[in-house]
Scaffold this motif. Structure first.
Motif, PDB file in Angstrom:
ATOM      1  N   GLY A   9      24.474  22.035  60.710  1.00  0.00           N
ATOM      2  CA  GLY A   9      23.890  21.569  62.149  1.00  0.00           C
ATOM      3  C   GLY A   9      22.656  21.295  62.243  1.00  0.00           C
ATOM      4  O   GLY A   9      21.872  21.297  61.208  1.00  0.00           O
ATOM      5  N   PRO A  10      22.166  21.134  63.375  1.00  0.00           N
ATOM      6  CA  PRO A  10      20.726  20.903  63.506  1.00  0.00           C
ATOM      7  C   PRO A  10      19.800  21.951  63.350  1.00  0.00           C
ATOM      8  O   PRO A  10      20.339  23.401  63.469  1.00  0.00           O
ATOM      9  N   ARG A  11      18.510  21.668  62.928  1.00  0.00           N
ATOM     10  CA  ARG A  11      17.692  23.127  62.762  1.00  0.00           C
ATOM     11  C   ARG A  11      17.086  23.639  64.114  1.00  0.00           C
ATOM     12  O   ARG A  11      17.089  22.542  65.280  1.00  0.00           O
ATOM     13  N   LYS A  69      26.299  26.857  73.519  1.00  0.00           N
ATOM     14  CA  LYS A  69      26.624  26.187  74.240  1.00  0.00           C
ATOM     15  C   LYS A  69      26.805  24.796  73.985  1.00  0.00           C
ATOM     16  O   LYS A  69      27.770  23.878  74.048  1.00  0.00           O
ATOM     17  N   PHE A  70      25.517  24.324  73.221  1.00  0.00           N
ATOM     18  CA  PHE A  70      25.365  23.108  72.284  1.00  0.00           C
ATOM     19  C   PHE A  70      26.620  22.754  71.357  1.00  0.00           C
ATOM     20  O   PHE A  70      27.222  21.694  71.449  1.00  0.00           O
ATOM     21  N   LYS A  71      26.459  23.835  70.695  1.00  0.00           N
ATOM     22  CA  LYS A  71      27.656  23.729  69.398  1.00  0.00           C
ATOM     23  C   LYS A  71      29.051  23.541  70.195  1.00  0.00           C
ATOM     24  O   LYS A  71      29.945  22.829  69.773  1.00  0.00           O
ATOM     25  N   PHE A  72      29.265  24.407  71.157  1.00  0.00           N
ATOM     26  CA  PHE A  72      30.770  24.438  71.859  1.00  0.00           C
ATOM     27  C   PHE A  72      30.871  22.832  72.346  1.00  0.00           C
ATOM     28  O   PHE A  72      32.067  22.377  72.278  1.00  0.00           O
ATOM     29  N   GLN A  73      29.781  22.372  73.144  1.00  0.00           N
ATOM     30  CA  GLN A  73      30.140  21.005  73.617  1.00  0.00           C
ATOM     31  C   GLN A  73      30.436  19.929  72.475  1.00  0.00           C
ATOM     32  O   GLN A  73      31.176  19.111  72.632  1.00  0.00           O
ATOM     33  N   LYS A  77      33.533  17.626  72.056  1.00  0.00           N
ATOM     34  CA  LYS A  77      33.419  16.091  71.637  1.00  0.00           C
ATOM     35  C   LYS A  77      34.526  15.508  70.537  1.00  0.00           C
ATOM     36  O   LYS A  77      35.159  14.695  70.612  1.00  0.00           O
ATOM     37  N   LYS A  78      34.281  16.353  69.493  1.00  0.00           N
ATOM     38  CA  LYS A  78      34.877  15.920  68.133  1.00  0.00           C
ATOM     39  C   LYS A  78      36.429  16.078  68.504  1.00  0.00           C
ATOM     40  O   LYS A  78      37.299  15.273  67.817  1.00  0.00           O
TER      41      LYS A  78
END
Length: 173
Positions: A9-11, A69-73, A77-78
């Motif tokens: 994932g993102p840093r 929350k970002f990871k959950f969203q 989407k996936k």
């Protein structure tokens, strides 16, 4: 000696090692280019994380948001994209060179149903014994199939002899 594990994932926060970042706050408003340390402090003040959204930009774009929350969203989407995708299957119809008209009609109805469902159809024409002496009869039958399904299907694999059978693949238009 092993290399340290690579994070998925993102840093975020202290993992962002560039001197300057373009900051977007929690409301989606651009705050401008600033030192990374100042951006991290701004994120901690509101109790959120600084997440690198576009790492390849110059300077990298970072946003203040709740990482969980970002990871959950992203996961949602996936899953939604996977739910919407259609897997194209290849259905097989087996014919014989001297098929009767009624039998042909039954097979044609099945093929129409397969095309409506968005699947490809592989037509296999099996020759036995002395039928192999007259491949032109098989070619004639496959040309008839091709003509009958011209409005709903296109030929993806032209009729071709492979051993004792002739094969043609049709795909829905």
């Amino acid at each position: 000696m092993q290399a340290p594990p690579v994070k998925e994932g993102p840093r975020m926060n202290e993992d962002i090692r560039v001197p300057r970042v373009l900051l977007i706050d929690q409301h989606g408003e651009k705050q401008g280019v600033m030192p990374t340390s100042a951006a991290i402090e701004a994120a901690q003040e509101v109790g959120l994380d600084l997440v690198e959204i576009v790492p390849n930009a110059d300077p990298p774009v970072c946003k203040i948001l709740d990482y969980g929350k970002f990871k959950f969203q992203e996961q949602k989407k996936k899953n939604e994209a996977r739910k919407r995708q259609k897997v194209v299957e290849i259905k097989e119809i087996k014919l014989r060179p001297n098929i009767d008209q009624h039998d042909y009609d039954v097979k044609a109805r099945s093929m129409h149903r397969f095309f409506e469902e968005g699947d490809k159809v592989k037509i296999t024409l099996r020759f036995r014994g002395r039928e192999l002496a007259h491949p032109e009869l098989g070619m004639k039958l496959l040309q008839k199939v091709k003509a009958d399904f011209e409005p709903v299907a296109k030929v993806e694999y032209e009729p071709r002899m492979e051993g004792r059978q002739m094969i043609m693949i049709l795909a829905p238009r």
